[in-house]
Design an enzyme around this catalytic site. Structure first.
Site, PDB file in Angstrom:
ATOM      1  CE  LYS A 138       3.091   9.753  -1.402  1.00 46.74           C
ATOM      2  NZ  LYS A 138       2.630   9.329  -0.076  1.00 46.74           N
TER       3      LYS A 138
ATOM      4  CE  LYS B  61      -3.070   3.388  -0.665  1.00 48.96           C
ATOM      5  NZ  LYS B  61      -2.699   4.746  -0.176  1.00 48.96           N
TER       6      LYS B  61
END
Length: 294
Positions: free
Chosen positions: A171, A239
């Site tokens: 990811k 983030k």
């Protein structure tokens, strides 16, 4: 009927829970905002008043939360998953968090008699709504097979990519590619506009050639119109780019373009665009080009 609990009913988790209901699962949801729980109940699911209540009778628990500390709190807290989920239940973390945290939490789950996989998703809000998410799964082979029927109800591409933490690593690579592609599409649109080109026609022909990509397909229209309704917020991608750069540094891998994209994402956030869709990187390109008042 498999009892599935979904913790985190936001932009991604809400549609995922709804699709699980449509697929015939017995779905219970919990979210800090009660309105999201009420929405799931209207869609045929059940609501819970807290995490302990939500997981106590679950066969499968899915977490879809913003960041590593959020997942740690929900999993390890006194009222959390490990303290209250039945022995042998399966925990699927669909959040995007640090790979090392994912590994540590999977080990903690195993010590409590729970099975765990990390299964972050890609596809944005539209993919969650359409049940067409791409899901990269880390964990043991048996755990992956147990999770597969649930994940196939919310995604069209479900792939086992390795042991615990591997899903989060893949990811991170996904977010690296997406950030870089959004930045290049933004630069191309501002470039085309500066030359007075019909950008709708330009995007159409670019999407049909080697430059074609999902960002052009899904984001370019909104970028051209300067509408940045969040499918995935800049705050969250900022983030994620922190996860990418830290993991790359740890592995000794150079990501010069990725580092630049991370800086631009951070700049967009610093300019107050954190709640906009990540395609709002275009606003930074405009600002750097002196075209904000065009």
């Amino acid at each position: 009927m498999t009892a599935v609990t979904v913790i985190g009913l936001g932009i991604m988790g809400g549609p995922m829970a709804a699709n699980l209901v449509k697929a015939g699962f017995d779905v219970t949801g919990f979210n800090r905002s009660k309105a999201k729980v009420d929405q799931l109940v209207e869609q045929g699911g059940r609501g819970a008043t807290g995490i302990a209540d939500a997981v106590r009778e679950a066969d499968v628990v899915i977490t879809m939360l913003p960041d590593s500390p959020d997942v740690e709190d929900v999993v390890l807290g006194a009222d959390g998953i490990l303290a209250h989920a039945p022995t042998g239940s399966l925990w699927i973390d669909a959040s995007t968090i640090r790979p090392d945290v994912s590994v540590r939490l999977a080990e903690a789950a195993a010590a409590q008699g729970l099975r765990a996989v990390d299964a972050p998703v890609s596809g944005g809000e539209s993919g969650a709504i359409e049940a067409s998410l791409s899901i990269m799964v880390g964990g043991g082979a048996a755990e992956f097979e147990a999770a597969r029927p649930v994940l196939e109800a919310v995604g069209s591409t479900v792939v086992h990519v390795g042991p615990a933490g591997s899903g989060q690593t893949v990811k991170a690579a996904n977010q690296l590619i997406v950030a870089g592609t959004i930045e290049l599409v933004a630069e191309a649109i501002v470039f085309l506009e500066a030359h007075g080109v019909d950008t709708e026609a330009a995007v159409k022909v670019l999407a049909g050639g080697l430059a074609g990509n999902r960002i052009l397909d899904r984001k370019a229209a909104g970028m051209r119109a300067r509408t940045f309704q969040p499918g995935f917020r800049i705050d969250l991608h900022h983030k994620d780019m922190g996860i990418v750069t830290a993991a790359a540094r740890e592995a000794g891998v150079a990501i010069p373009l990725g580092a630049a994209a991370a800086q631009l994402m951070g700049a967009a956030r610093a300019q107050g665009h954190g709640n906009l869709d990540h395609s709002a990187l275009l606003l930074i390109v405009e600002q750097l080009s002196g075209r904000t008042n065009r």
